[in-house]
Design a protein around this motif. Structure first.
Motif, mmCIF file in Angstrom:
data_model
loop_
_atom_site.group_PDB
_atom_site.id
_atom_site.type_symbol
_atom_site.label_atom_id
_atom_site.label_comp_id
_atom_site.label_asym_id
_atom_site.label_seq_id
_atom_site.Cartn_x
_atom_site.Cartn_y
_atom_site.Cartn_z
ATOM 1 N N LYS A 437 0.829 -1.195 0.000
ATOM 2 C CA LYS A 437 0.000 0.000 0.000
ATOM 3 C C LYS A 437 0.871 1.257 0.000
ATOM 4 C CE LYS A 437 -3.910 -2.205 0.197
ATOM 5 N NZ LYS A 437 -4.805 -2.224 -0.988
ATOM 6 N N PRO A 438 0.307 2.380 -0.433
ATOM 7 C CA PRO A 438 1.064 3.635 -0.395
ATOM 8 C C PRO A 438 1.578 3.956 1.011
ATOM 9 C CG PRO A 438 -0.935 3.898 -1.687
ATOM 10 C CD PRO A 438 -1.030 2.562 -1.032
ATOM 11 N N PHE A 439 2.829 4.380 1.087
ATOM 12 C CA PHE A 439 3.496 4.795 2.319
ATOM 13 C C PHE A 439 3.684 3.649 3.314
ATOM 14 C CE2 PHE A 439 0.992 8.463 0.759
ATOM 15 C CZ PHE A 439 2.058 9.240 0.311
ATOM 16 N N ALA A 440 3.641 2.424 2.803
ATOM 17 C CA ALA A 440 3.873 1.270 3.667
ATOM 18 C C ALA A 440 5.337 1.237 4.109
ATOM 19 C CB ALA A 440 3.518 -0.016 2.936
ATOM 20 N N ARG A 441 5.578 0.696 5.292
ATOM 21 C CA ARG A 441 6.933 0.453 5.781
ATOM 22 C C ARG A 441 7.162 -1.050 5.732
ATOM 23 N NH1 ARG A 441 9.195 4.944 8.063
ATOM 24 N NH2 ARG A 441 10.881 3.636 8.893
ATOM 25 N N GLU A 464 4.612 -4.350 -16.481
ATOM 26 C CA GLU A 464 5.988 -4.065 -16.094
ATOM 27 C C GLU A 464 6.018 -3.151 -14.883
ATOM 28 O OE1 GLU A 464 8.398 -3.624 -20.153
ATOM 29 O OE2 GLU A 464 6.411 -2.647 -20.190
ATOM 30 N N VAL A 465 7.081 -3.307 -14.087
ATOM 31 C CA VAL A 465 7.243 -2.529 -12.865
ATOM 32 C C VAL A 465 8.565 -1.767 -12.937
ATOM 33 C CG1 VAL A 465 7.504 -2.616 -10.359
ATOM 34 C CG2 VAL A 465 5.868 -4.137 -11.489
ATOM 35 N N GLN A 466 8.520 -0.535 -12.493
ATOM 36 C CA GLN A 466 9.727 0.300 -12.426
ATOM 37 C C GLN A 466 9.982 0.694 -10.975
ATOM 38 O OE1 GLN A 466 9.523 4.454 -13.778
ATOM 39 N NE2 GLN A 466 11.338 4.073 -15.045
ATOM 40 N N VAL A 467 11.225 0.550 -10.530
ATOM 41 C CA VAL A 467 11.626 0.958 -9.188
ATOM 42 C C VAL A 467 12.407 2.259 -9.312
ATOM 43 C CG1 VAL A 467 12.850 0.338 -7.085
ATOM 44 C CG2 VAL A 467 11.716 -1.451 -8.433
ATOM 45 N N ARG A 501 10.012 4.580 -4.917
ATOM 46 C CA ARG A 501 8.753 4.717 -5.631
ATOM 47 C C ARG A 501 8.621 3.563 -6.610
ATOM 48 N NH1 ARG A 501 4.634 8.005 -6.561
ATOM 49 N NH2 ARG A 501 3.615 7.967 -8.594
ATOM 50 N N LEU A 502 7.478 2.874 -6.525
ATOM 51 C CA LEU A 502 7.165 1.762 -7.428
ATOM 52 C C LEU A 502 6.095 2.231 -8.408
ATOM 53 C CD1 LEU A 502 6.819 -1.029 -4.703
ATOM 54 C CD2 LEU A 502 8.856 -0.479 -6.053
ATOM 55 N N THR A 503 6.324 1.984 -9.701
ATOM 56 C CA THR A 503 5.380 2.388 -10.740
ATOM 57 C C THR A 503 5.070 1.187 -11.614
ATOM 58 O OG1 THR A 503 6.402 4.580 -10.748
ATOM 59 C CG2 THR A 503 4.917 4.073 -12.565
ATOM 60 N N GLY A 531 1.474 4.680 -9.201
ATOM 61 C CA GLY A 531 2.701 4.504 -8.440
ATOM 62 C C GLY A 531 2.449 4.634 -6.954
ATOM 63 N N VAL A 532 3.289 3.987 -6.142
ATOM 64 C CA VAL A 532 3.210 4.096 -4.687
ATOM 65 C C VAL A 532 4.606 4.349 -4.142
ATOM 66 C CG1 VAL A 532 1.181 2.602 -4.506
ATOM 67 C CG2 VAL A 532 3.462 1.608 -4.306
ATOM 68 N N PHE A 533 4.666 5.104 -3.061
ATOM 69 C CA PHE A 533 5.936 5.345 -2.368
ATOM 70 C C PHE A 533 5.968 4.493 -1.112
ATOM 71 C CE2 PHE A 533 8.762 7.465 0.606
ATOM 72 C CZ PHE A 533 9.867 7.741 -0.197
ATOM 73 N N VAL A 534 7.076 3.778 -0.894
ATOM 74 C CA VAL A 534 7.210 2.916 0.277
ATOM 75 C C VAL A 534 8.558 3.179 0.935
ATOM 76 C CG1 VAL A 534 5.713 1.130 -0.673
ATOM 77 C CG2 VAL A 534 8.172 1.002 -1.056
ATOM 78 N N THR A 535 8.640 2.808 2.194
ATOM 79 C CA THR A 535 9.888 2.926 2.941
ATOM 80 C C THR A 535 10.361 1.539 3.334
ATOM 81 O OG1 THR A 535 9.237 5.088 3.815
ATOM 82 C CG2 THR A 535 11.009 3.936 4.971
ATOM 83 N N VAL A 536 11.600 1.227 3.014
ATOM 84 C CA VAL A 536 12.190 -0.078 3.322
ATOM 85 C C VAL A 536 13.207 0.102 4.445
ATOM 86 C CG1 VAL A 536 13.484 -2.044 2.422
ATOM 87 C CG2 VAL A 536 11.899 -0.801 0.930
#
Length: 537
Positions: A437-441, A464-467, A501-503, A531-536
């Protein structure tokens, strides 16, 4: 000391007058609801005023409401109307302290506005539709007059106050009757509550015939059953949308403040218009006796933003629409047909315009009678609705349908086209990230990125996915059931610590890559890549 006493009495009387206004508004709505239950639920003032507001709201504002409030947009509108009524009722109550008759007349004027809105609705049933607004306003005006009169309204208050001042007494004005006010207010509250409850009960009874007719439906086996869903079409990945959307979770976007409850036993469909050499009329039973087709089809709302929730897939059962049109003598425009637009009208007078060519080009356009193995839910169009794969719902998915008229795009603009939406609206290729999900950790390591993609009637060939700004990497596709359904996908991402960011983008069955150009939903559907932004870490 005397000034303080007068101010206290003034505040008290003002508060009681405001309460009188609220009680008058409550009585008006309760009386209107009771009357509407005897006339028809759609004639209630909140419904007709809400409908008028929807009809006159600019398309951009409607789109904002759907994006912001989702399927609660109607509830928000109704609560807004009630809040406005409450505020106006308070103001009229306070105003009536000095101008009692004028305040009561103000309540009556709102009844006139409600009656005008009722007559202006496209689904009006005639003069009887004005009764709920007028009866409610009359009840509200009477209550306001009586209650504010108990507090001490109009010129009587001035006279009483003058007399009190002259005598030197600190007591309340002669017009003030505390016990009488409390008794009248209590009786009003109890009577209004009872009237509202009776109205809701009667409305429920009016819908019992429709409920019973739906419960009595026995769906026949399809002459052309849907192919089994292929093994591997439904990925077992937590967070990914199910291949088949349960009826209770299927999105609902329409303008109906009161869901129509139509008795299948009395329902009929009429087919007529330009190029119809043999006009037809069908009952529900007659449709069920025809050869039925069963298909898995994904529907999408034109108000769906990139990555939005207004898409769902179901197994539909119905009559092939092109067969009904050909029996009526209709030909596709490419074969010399005179009509290029099909106007579908619902029982609440909604109009949707569908290209005749697409309906008759071989796709599985149908008049659906069932959804996921059961008769259509009332919210989704019971007894009959249109389903046309490959077109956005506002040009193809008429619920509670009662009439099909053949015409041309040049001669008629349906409801949404009049409000700025496009006449033709094929579904645009879209892919959505369901997980993460967006902003997931999330923890570092291999992370499953997954979701759904759709391009109804064209199918999905690649996802296709772009990182971040890296290269596009091909995702794994689930088995495709048909080109008319969405397709699940997944991608194993080796996630490194930090923000990313995943697109996602999709390629349809014709080899066309989903555009990166961002557009609004108006006039023919949103475009762009989700796209979603996540924190790893």
């Amino acid at each position: 000391m005397r000034v303080v006493s007068i101010n206290r009495r003034t505040v008290e009387r003002g508060a009681l007058a405001a309460a009188s206004g609220l009680l008058a508004g409550y009585a008006a709505l309760a009386a209107a609801e009771l009357t509407a239950s005897l006339v028809r639920p759609q004639a209630g003032p909140v419904t007709v005023i809400g409908g008028a507001a929807i009809d006159r709201t600019p398309a951009a504002l409607k789109d904002f409401a759907i994006r912001t409030f989702g399927e609660n947009d109607k509830l928000v509108l109704q609560l807004g109307i009630l809040a406005t009524v409450g505020l106006l009722a308070v103001l009229l109550g306070v105003f009536a302290l000095r101008h009692l008759r004028t305040g009561a007349a103000g309540v009556l004027s709102f009844g006139v506005l409600g009656a005008a809105a009722a007559l202006g609705r496209p689904d009006t049933a005639g003069a009887a539709d004005v009764l709920p607004s007028l009866v409610g306003a009359a009840a509200g005006a009477l209550v306001l007059y009586l209650l504010v009169g108990k507090v001490g309204g109009s010129t009587d208050v001035s006279t009483a106050t003058s007399a009190t001042s002259t005598s030197g007494s600190d007591g309340p004005p002669a017009a003030w009757n505390r016990r009488g006010f409390l008794l009248a207010a209590g009786v009003t509250a109890i009577a209004s509550t009872g009237a509202g409850a009776l109205g809701r009960a009667l409305t429920g009874r009016r819908g019992q015939g429709a409920t019973a007719s739906r419960a009595a439906v026995r769906l026949p086996a399809p002459a052309s059953p849907a192919a089994p869903i292929p093994a591997g079409a439904a990925l077992r990945i937590p967070g990914v949308s199910a291949f088949t959307t349960p009826n209770k979770e299927f999105y609902r976007v329409d303008t109906a403040l009161v869901v129509p409850r139509v008795d299948a036993g009395t329902w009929r469909l009429r087919i007529h218009g330009k190029g119809v050499s043999r006009p037809r009329s069908y009952s529900y039973a007659e449709l069920l006796q025809r050869p039925l087709i069963e298909r898995d089809i994904t529907l999408t709302c034109v108000s769906n933003e990139v990555g939005g929730p207004y898409a769902g897939s179901a197994r539909w059962l119905g009559v092939r629409l092109s067969d009904l049109l050909r029996e009526a003598g209709v030909q596709a425009p490419s074969r010399g047909g005179r009509a290029d637009q099909l106007i579908a009208r619902s029982v609440d007078a909604m109009t949707l315009g569908t290209p005749v060519e697409e309906v008759m080009d071989g796709r599985d356009a149908m008049l659906a009678v069932a959804m996921n193995g059961e008769p259509l839910p009332f919210e989704h169009g019971f007894p009959v609705r249109m389903v046309v794969p490959g077109l956005y719902g506002y040009v193809s998915a008429c619920k509670w349908i009662r009439e099909i008229e053949l015409t041309t795009f040049d001669s008629y603009d349906p409801y949404w086209v009049k409000r700025g939406w496009a006449r033709r609206a094929p579904v645009k290729t879209q892919a959505r990230i369901d997980t993460p999900k967006p902003f997931a950790r999330i923890a570092a390591g291999t992370v499953t990125v997954a979701g759904v993609a759709w391009a109804q009637h064209r199918g999905i060939e690649r996802v296709e996915v772009q990182v971040d700004d890296g290269p596009w990497q091909e995702a794994s596709l689930a088995a495709q059931a048909t080109t008319d359904t969405w397709r699940q996908w997944s991608f194993g991402w080796k996630a490194a610590p930090g923000g990313h960011r995943l697109t996602v983008r999709a390629t349809d069955g014709r080899g066309e890559v989903q555009t990166e150009l961002r557009t609004r939903t108006i006039p023919d559907g949103a475009s762009g890549r989700h796209g979603v932004f996540v924190t790893v870490g």
